[in-house]
Design an enzyme around this catalytic site. Structure first.
Site, PDB file in Angstrom:
ATOM      1  CD  GLU A   1      -3.095   1.636   0.436  1.00 12.99           C
ATOM      2  OE1 GLU A   1      -2.973   0.469  -0.079  1.00 12.99           O
ATOM      3  OE2 GLU A   1      -3.315   2.947   0.318  1.00 12.99           O
TER       4      GLU A   1
ATOM      5  CG  ASP B   1       3.074   1.346   7.114  1.00 15.48           C
ATOM      6  OD1 ASP B   1       4.035   1.068   6.528  1.00 15.48           O
ATOM      7  OD2 ASP B   1       2.561   2.771   6.745  1.00 15.48           O
TER       8      ASP B   1
ATOM      9  CG  ASP C   1       0.227   2.391  10.545  1.00 18.62           C
ATOM     10  OD1 ASP C   1      -0.330   1.842  10.088  1.00 18.62           O
ATOM     11  OD2 ASP C   1       0.727   3.307  10.333  1.00 18.62           O
TER      12      ASP C   1
ATOM     13  CG  ASP D   1      -4.310   3.906   8.648  1.00 17.47           C
ATOM     14  OD1 ASP D   1      -5.495   4.359   9.343  1.00 17.47           O
ATOM     15  OD2 ASP D   1      -4.139   5.042   8.649  1.00 17.47           O
TER      16      ASP D   1
END
Ligand code: TSJ
Length: 642
Positions: free
Chosen positions: A435, A508, A510, A512
């Site tokens: 992404e 990532d 995290d 998101d």
């Protein structure tokens, strides 16, 4: 001869000699008896014991089963049934309860004709003796006939004979055991895993109360489950949990019996585009379906078409509705109980008994047609849904043909952003779906371009929840993925055309990033399921921390690892937290996340994807309140698992 050994007769050289067999084979090859010695096998021990109490409940003598995870991951299972018989078993001359725990495959046999209706039994159906063999220690306490008895064991061998230890006001059985660290790789029980399975048992056995208590924390956590509605409540639970809007208020419930086979079906339609059919035989999940599911599906399609023609929902010129049309937005639970269930297939996940097919199809055809006659409003709503599905199916066919024609002209061009690898043999290649352009850039520079391809994702995500196949064909974010993988989607899916045998999702570490993973897994789960089933999907795990001290650089993938490393490296170590993949330079990304030699990857199982699918439905739901509650409750899961 030791009392706990099993005498087996063998033909040998024309004369019969007696061979002694205890529980040693179980300890020698535990995988043969419980499937694995990993977490699955560990949890399986609990189900094996609980199944015995479920049998007692099915026989009509028990309505409460308590399962407790005690400190030290010791398991206790207790029921209020009749208590395992303590009388001497004539053939072996020892108490029946001792036989249950020391003789392989003895479960249920001692009861003879009066042993009741025995249908429970896990994947391997091996019972208490196997659990005993794989426990460091095990204690059974039986309350029966006004007395309480106890016997204890270590690694399958009794410490001494069955003893009367006092008086008992009530009857029942309690088994406590500690899985043997010599046998299992992992000894920690997962509360949610047990809860999910026990809830399933509670749904499948209407009226039986199952209580799960976790005593490992400071305060005990208790969950007690009892569903008078049985599998009706199961369907309702699925709809509530996924926040799906139903098309008719009541769950439709059908039940039939033929000889010693009992079949139950509960179904309800919602306004999504997915079908969810859960099937069980003797309370054991059959994810690969089998005769009960086949009977259900055939009859459902036939009811819709016959009834539709009779009532004029389908005109003469209209084609018949397909199976997938009539199952769009359907949630169904099928449960059959029979004395001799035949499980087929490599994982024994498919029911084989042919007589079940005709029972279920007959039941569903007759009773569902009758239900539609009596509830014309419901019939109208579900027919409208199926007709729309048929139209969408036509639209998808056109869209697919358009894509095919276009790609024929363009000699199946690959997406512009795909940085392909040189190797063409799919069994040797990998694709990283990344992404964001900046992470994509680092990945392109850091990769091994011989075998690793990079596809950056961009644009607005497709709302997988609201998308039927026809929408996917036009989606600018997902089509590059479909084209790059090369194996199509939906009914067109052809795994043999897969262009990379390892498909990595790299995002990532995290919230998101975990959302992207969930979305991608849901997409694969719904439109390319065999890709996951055959083990081609992985999640790349970028490190969370970088630890530097002088020339020495190390990476940690979680907090615990970071603390440990930091302590090991001693004073003067500088710890930095990565906020995203974009912060890493190409060399770092290669070294920590993409280099097959030392990367950390997670292979995705179909259960993981199913969970993602469920999580996703909740995250994308329209109602904001339950969503927040869900995120709060599952914060740990969101951070750790995906
Ligand atoms: F098998 C076991 F040890 F794993 C186990 C069995 C564990 C637990 C927690 C419960 C049981 C169990 C067994 N609960 N209830 C029973 N019932 C019988 O074994 C039983 C009792 C009476 C009669 C009878 O014919 O009178 C028959 C049976 C099978």
């Amino acid at each position: 001869m030791a009392e706990n050994e099993n005498r087996i007769e063998h033909e040998y050289g024309g004369s019969q000699i007696e061979v002694l067999e205890g529980l040693d084979p179980v300890r020698k090859r535990p995988g043969m008896y419980i499937g694995s010695t990993g977490p699955k096998g560990l949890h399986h021990l609990v189900y094996e014991i609980v199944d015995n109490s479920i049998d007692e409940a099915l026989a009509g003598y028990c309505n409460h089963i308590e399962v407790t995870i005690k400190k030290g991951d010791i398991i206790e299972v207790s029921d209020n049934g009749r208590g395992i018989p303590v009388g001497i078993q004539p053939k072996l001359g020892i108490p029946a309860v001792t036989v249950v725990f020391t003789v392989l495959h003895a479960g249920g046999k001692f009861g003879g004709e009066n042993s009741g209706y025995k249908v429970a039994g896990g994947l391997h159906g091996v019972g208490a003796s196997v659990v005993n063999a794989l426990s460091e220690w095990l204690t059974v306490r039986v309350r029966t006939g006004g007395d309480e008895y106890e016997q204890t064991f270590h690694r399958g061998k009794e410490d001494g004979p069955l003893k009367k230890i006092g008086k008992a006001e009530t009857s029942g059985t309690t088994v406590t055991f500690k899985p043997d660290p010599e046998m299992f790789e992992e000894l920690v029980y997962n509360y949610d895993t047990l809860l999910t399975r026990l809830r399933e048992e509670a749904f499948l056995n209407a009226g039986v109360r199952i209580t799960l208590t976790d005593e490992r924390g400071e305060e005990p956590v208790v969950k007690s489950m009892c569903y008078e509605g049985g599998i009706r409540s199961f369907v309702d639970h699925i709809h509530r949990r996924r926040q799906l809007e139903v098309l008719h208020p009541e769950v439709i419930y059908l039940k039939g019996q033929q000889g010693d086979i009992i079949a139950e079906v509960a179904l309800q339609y919602n306004n999504s585009y997915n079908e969810l059919i859960l099937s069980f035989a003797n309370n054991v999940n059959t994810p690969d379906g089998g005769t009960h599911e086949e009977g259900f599906k055939t009859a459902l399609t036939r009811v819709f078409n016959d009834f539709g023609r009779e009532k004029g929902y389908l005109k003469d010129k209209d084609e018949n509705l397909s199976g997938s049309d009539v199952r769009e937005g359907l949630t169904a639970v099928i449960s059959v109980k029979l004395t001799e269930a035949q499980f087929e297939g490599q994982t024994k996940a498919k029911l084989g008994n042919t007589e079940v097919r005709s029972l279920v199809s007959g039941l569903v055809y007759e009773k569902l047609k009758e239900f539609f006659e009596e509830n014309p409003g419901v019939a109208k709503a579900v027919f409208e849904k199926a007709t729309q599905a048929a139209r969408a199916r036509e639209a998808a066919k056109k869209a697919r043909e358009l894509v095919r024609r276009k790609s024929a002209l363009e000699t199946s061009r690959m997406p512009g952003k795909l940085a392909d690898c040189r190797e063409k043999d799919p069994s040797k290649t990998e694709i990283y779906i990344v992404e964001g352009d900046s992470a994509g850039g680092s990945a392109k520079m850091g990769r091994d371009s011989n075998i690793q391809a990079i596809l950056p994702l961009w644009g607005k995500m497709l709302n997988v929840e609201k998308a039927r196949l026809d929408k996917v064909y036009g989606n600018e974010k997902m089509m590059p993925v479909v084209t790059a993988l090369g194996c199509g989607i939906g009914e067109d899916f052809d795994l043999s055309k897969l262009r990379y045998h390892k498909v990595f999702i790299m995002a990532d570490a995290d919230v998101d990033g975990s959302h992207i993973c969930t979305l991608m897994l849901t997409f694969f789960f719904r439109f390319m399921r065999p890709l996951i089933e055959e083990g081609h999907v992985y999640i790349a795990q970028p490190p969370l921390f970088k630890l530097a001290k002088g020339q020495q650089v190390k990476y940690a993938y979680n907090e615990a690892e970071m603390s440990k490393m930091s302590a090991e490296m001693g004073q003067g170590v500088k710890v930095s937290r990565y906020k995203g993949l974009g912060e890493m330079n190409p060399e770092q990304l290669w070294e920590t996340t993409m280099n097959p030699e030392n990367r950390v990857i997670v292979q995705i199982s179909i259960e993981d994807a199913e969970r993602a699918d469920e999580t996703f439905t909740i995250l994308m739901g329209d109602k904001v309140e339950p969503r927040r509650e869900f995120i709060e409750q599952n914060a740990q899961y969101a951070n750790l698992d995906i």
